[in-house]
Write a protein that holds these residues in place. Sequence first.
Motif, PDB file in Angstrom:
ATOM      1  N   ARG A 349       0.847  -1.190   0.000  1.00 30.54           N
ATOM      2  CA  ARG A 349       0.000   0.000   0.000  1.00 30.54           C
ATOM      3  C   ARG A 349       0.883   1.241   0.000  1.00 30.54           C
ATOM      4  O   ARG A 349       1.859   1.321   0.737  1.00 30.54           O
ATOM      5  CB  ARG A 349      -0.908  -0.004   1.231  1.00 30.54           C
ATOM      6  CG  ARG A 349      -2.118   0.876   1.044  1.00 30.54           C
ATOM      7  CD  ARG A 349      -3.088   0.795   2.203  1.00 30.54           C
ATOM      8  NE  ARG A 349      -3.826  -0.467   2.301  1.00 30.54           N
ATOM      9  CZ  ARG A 349      -4.865  -0.781   1.525  1.00 30.54           C
ATOM     10  NH1 ARG A 349      -5.283   0.044   0.596  1.00 30.54           N
ATOM     11  NH2 ARG A 349      -5.487  -1.925   1.688  1.00 30.54           N
ATOM     12  N   VAL A 350       0.521   2.184  -0.850  1.00 32.61           N
ATOM     13  CA  VAL A 350       1.298   3.433  -0.949  1.00 32.61           C
ATOM     14  C   VAL A 350       0.797   4.398   0.121  1.00 32.61           C
ATOM     15  O   VAL A 350      -0.402   4.623   0.253  1.00 32.61           O
ATOM     16  CB  VAL A 350       1.125   4.059  -2.352  1.00 32.61           C
ATOM     17  CG1 VAL A 350       1.900   5.371  -2.458  1.00 32.61           C
ATOM     18  CG2 VAL A 350       1.561   3.076  -3.411  1.00 32.61           C
ATOM     19  N   GLY A 351       1.721   4.948   0.887  1.00 27.21           N
ATOM     20  CA  GLY A 351       1.354   5.845   1.976  1.00 27.21           C
ATOM     21  C   GLY A 351       1.465   7.303   1.589  1.00 27.21           C
ATOM     22  O   GLY A 351       1.677   7.635   0.421  1.00 27.21           O
ATOM     23  N   PRO A 352       1.326   8.180   2.584  1.00 30.26           N
ATOM     24  CA  PRO A 352       1.374   9.622   2.291  1.00 30.26           C
ATOM     25  C   PRO A 352       2.788  10.111   1.988  1.00 30.26           C
ATOM     26  O   PRO A 352       3.762   9.429   2.280  1.00 30.26           O
ATOM     27  CB  PRO A 352       0.862  10.238   3.586  1.00 30.26           C
ATOM     28  CG  PRO A 352       1.058   9.209   4.631  1.00 30.26           C
ATOM     29  CD  PRO A 352       1.057   7.872   3.982  1.00 30.26           C
ATOM     30  N   GLU A 353       2.863  11.308   1.422  1.00 29.98           N
ATOM     31  CA  GLU A 353       4.173  11.923   1.197  1.00 29.98           C
ATOM     32  C   GLU A 353       4.778  12.230   2.556  1.00 29.98           C
ATOM     33  O   GLU A 353       4.071  12.562   3.507  1.00 29.98           O
ATOM     34  CB  GLU A 353       4.000  13.208   0.380  1.00 29.98           C
ATOM     35  CG  GLU A 353       3.639  12.905  -1.055  1.00 29.98           C
ATOM     36  CD  GLU A 353       2.688  13.925  -1.661  1.00 29.98           C
ATOM     37  OE1 GLU A 353       1.783  14.404  -0.936  1.00 29.98           O
ATOM     38  OE2 GLU A 353       2.856  14.222  -2.845  1.00 29.98           O
ATOM     39  N   VAL A 354       6.103  12.121   2.628  1.00 30.61           N
ATOM     40  CA  VAL A 354       6.764  12.148   3.943  1.00 30.61           C
ATOM     41  C   VAL A 354       6.589  13.482   4.667  1.00 30.61           C
ATOM     42  O   VAL A 354       6.559  13.539   5.895  1.00 30.61           O
ATOM     43  CB  VAL A 354       8.261  11.747   3.785  1.00 30.61           C
ATOM     44  CG1 VAL A 354       9.067  12.881   3.181  1.00 30.61           C
ATOM     45  CG2 VAL A 354       8.848  11.276   5.115  1.00 30.61           C
ATOM     46  N   TYR A 355       6.383  14.570   3.945  1.00 31.16           N
ATOM     47  CA  TYR A 355       6.218  15.866   4.647  1.00 31.16           C
ATOM     48  C   TYR A 355       4.897  15.948   5.389  1.00 31.16           C
ATOM     49  O   TYR A 355       4.704  16.802   6.230  1.00 31.16           O
ATOM     50  CB  TYR A 355       6.399  17.046   3.673  1.00 31.16           C
ATOM     51  CG  TYR A 355       5.332  17.152   2.612  1.00 31.16           C
ATOM     52  CD1 TYR A 355       4.071  17.693   2.917  1.00 31.16           C
ATOM     53  CD2 TYR A 355       5.567  16.716   1.316  1.00 31.16           C
ATOM     54  CE1 TYR A 355       3.097  17.776   1.959  1.00 31.16           C
ATOM     55  CE2 TYR A 355       4.587  16.783   0.354  1.00 31.16           C
ATOM     56  CZ  TYR A 355       3.350  17.318   0.675  1.00 31.16           C
ATOM     57  OH  TYR A 355       2.370  17.385  -0.278  1.00 31.16           O
ATOM     58  N   ARG A 356       3.964  15.016   5.096  1.00 29.71           N
ATOM     59  CA  ARG A 356       2.700  15.019   5.853  1.00 29.71           C
ATOM     60  C   ARG A 356       2.940  14.199   7.124  1.00 29.71           C
ATOM     61  O   ARG A 356       2.723  12.992   7.161  1.00 29.71           O
ATOM     62  CB  ARG A 356       1.579  14.449   4.998  1.00 29.71           C
ATOM     63  CG  ARG A 356       1.259  15.392   3.844  1.00 29.71           C
ATOM     64  CD  ARG A 356       0.449  14.741   2.801  1.00 29.71           C
ATOM     65  NE  ARG A 356      -0.881  14.372   3.291  1.00 29.71           N
ATOM     66  CZ  ARG A 356      -1.751  13.687   2.586  1.00 29.71           C
ATOM     67  NH1 ARG A 356      -1.416  13.283   1.371  1.00 29.71           N
ATOM     68  NH2 ARG A 356      -2.922  13.387   3.081  1.00 29.71           N
ATOM     69  N   GLU A 357       3.418  14.911   8.152  1.00 32.39           N
ATOM     70  CA  GLU A 357       3.955  14.252   9.345  1.00 32.39           C
ATOM     71  C   GLU A 357       2.954  13.311  10.012  1.00 32.39           C
ATOM     72  O   GLU A 357       3.213  12.139  10.216  1.00 32.39           O
ATOM     73  CB  GLU A 357       4.375  15.303  10.373  1.00 32.39           C
ATOM     74  CG  GLU A 357       5.545  16.133   9.920  1.00 32.39           C
ATOM     75  CD  GLU A 357       5.971  17.110  10.981  1.00 32.39           C
ATOM     76  OE1 GLU A 357       5.709  16.865  12.172  1.00 32.39           O
ATOM     77  OE2 GLU A 357       6.572  18.130  10.592  1.00 32.39           O
ATOM     78  N   LYS A 358       1.790  13.877  10.358  1.00 28.23           N
ATOM     79  CA  LYS A 358       0.816  13.115  11.135  1.00 28.23           C
ATOM     80  C   LYS A 358       0.374  11.856  10.350  1.00 28.23           C
ATOM     81  O   LYS A 358       0.380  10.745  10.872  1.00 28.23           O
ATOM     82  CB  LYS A 358      -0.390  14.030  11.400  1.00 28.23           C
ATOM     83  CG  LYS A 358      -1.431  13.455  12.297  1.00 28.23           C
ATOM     84  CD  LYS A 358      -2.388  14.553  12.772  1.00 28.23           C
ATOM     85  CE  LYS A 358      -3.710  13.978  13.218  1.00 28.23           C
ATOM     86  NZ  LYS A 358      -4.638  13.705  12.137  1.00 28.23           N
ATOM     87  N   GLU A 359       0.044  12.068   9.066  1.00 27.52           N
ATOM     88  CA  GLU A 359      -0.456  10.952   8.255  1.00 27.52           C
ATOM     89  C   GLU A 359       0.600   9.853   8.111  1.00 27.52           C
ATOM     90  O   GLU A 359       0.295   8.669   8.125  1.00 27.52           O
ATOM     91  CB  GLU A 359      -0.872  11.428   6.863  1.00 27.52           C
ATOM     92  CG  GLU A 359      -2.128  12.265   6.822  1.00 27.52           C
ATOM     93  CD  GLU A 359      -1.869  13.738   7.046  1.00 27.52           C
ATOM     94  OE1 GLU A 359      -0.742  14.093   7.477  1.00 27.52           O
ATOM     95  OE2 GLU A 359      -2.783  14.551   6.810  1.00 27.52           O
ATOM     96  N   THR A 360       1.875  10.291   7.992  1.00 26.11           N
ATOM     97  CA  THR A 360       2.940   9.299   7.824  1.00 26.11           C
ATOM     98  C   THR A 360       3.055   8.446   9.081  1.00 26.11           C
ATOM     99  O   THR A 360       3.130   7.212   9.003  1.00 26.11           O
ATOM    100  CB  THR A 360       4.277  10.004   7.495  1.00 26.11           C
ATOM    101  OG1 THR A 360       4.083  10.768   6.308  1.00 26.11           O
ATOM    102  CG2 THR A 360       5.409   9.006   7.290  1.00 26.11           C
TER     103      THR A 360
END
Length: 454
Positions: A349-360
């Motif tokens: 599964r592809v996750g969020p871009e790394v700059y999106r701290e909380k989501e990562t």
Amino acid sequence: MKNSLKIWVEKHELDVTPSREEVVKVHNVAKKMVKRCEDAIKETSAKARVILGGSYAHGTWLPGKGDVDIFLALDKSIGKEGLPKIGLKIASIALSGYDVIMRYAEHPYLESFVDGIRVNIVPCLESKPGEWVSAADRSPHHTEYLVSRLNDDMKLHVRLLKKFLQAQGLYGAEIKVRGFSGYVCEVLIVKYGDIFRVVEEASRWKPSSVISVEPYNLKVEGFAILDPVDTRRNLARAISVEKLTEFIFLCRIVREGTKCDPFTSPLLQPASFEEIRPLLDKVVVLYFKHNERKEDTLWGELYKSSKKLVYHLEKDGFSVLNYSVSADNVHAAVAFLTPGEVKLNLLRRVGPEVYREKETFEFIDDKRNLGWFFSDEMRSRRIEARKLCSVEDALAEYMEKPVESVGFSKGLASEASKTWKLLKGREIERSKDEVIRQVVRNIFGYSRIFDQCG
Ligand code: CTP
């Protein structure tokens, strides 16, 4: 022994021509209904003209298929809004005393049986060429055009072309078939003169061919058969690419001469149940009930829903080699041909871009995460165990909420989600249900050997 098309044509010249008795019967109904329409127009004091159209007016109907199509061309000032109201009023007065069914194309029209002959009364607006308001407005112009272009010999060849297409399962513009309409047959004969040249030319059609009787000055993208009364309209758009391709292929076979009679036997035979039996464990059939509905609606919804199911199966990692649909008045089925027993255990599964701290952080912290890493798109990715390990799992999950999960058509979904079941291998083999047998035969298409008769 192979016979040339000429020999087959000689054999069928008579049986594609309606008998004198039938012609008189249809003429009498047409005459009676034109008179009734004219009287109804007087009664409503509408400004309208009665025009006979379709294959009856063009002399291109096949024996036993004599329908009377009557167009009520209303004054343009009535507009698209007034058209159904006034048009249907005239039509229902004209048909009073007969059982009437309301049918729908772009706008409603009435159908009835008068002395055993189907009669359609279709309202339209009187329009100059190119200034059409409703889709039916072109029809009277088609009739005017065809009556001036088709001689008796060409009419015979339109009927032969229709019969050939009918025998091959390629005739009819309805959604279930998406094949060649009667009007397309007429236009092809006007263009090429007879069925021999249609076959000859069509056998060499290319994806970029543009077939036009009249000069046209618009750039046309891709294959087209232009409507001679409106060259901006591509009649081939209503033909499915599969049916068009099949026609081109069949014309090549017929051009060379055939063992089977192309006017009565399908040249491409479906694979027999015997041939496909060993492959049945690669097939999954989704079988469900539907509320009885108009055939065009049912088939439109079935095609749409099956396409969505395939899209989602593929998105979820399963490959679908082919799929097909079938239905009768009560049940519908979609069959999927898979490469074999496929079990998929893991997914990425592809996750969020790394700059999106909380989501990562949340993505990594998820219980399903069996291992994770960063990708070259500056995102996190994780590996998880699949919930949907097989095509059957996936279909079962989709059918819980078919509209939300895959965009299954709403009209079919409520009944389908309550009644669906999946069949595989031996269950398919044992089933006597024609919908199931048909859908499975369709999925394997045609037998490798064709043009086999006697
Ligand atoms: N029509 C059209 N475009 C199509 C199909 C039909 O414009 N793709 C219009 C034509 O004006 C045609 C009329 O609708 O003459 C009636 O067509 P239809 O009822 O489909 O069939 P027929 O041409 O009457 O053929 P048959 O009844 O022999 O099948």
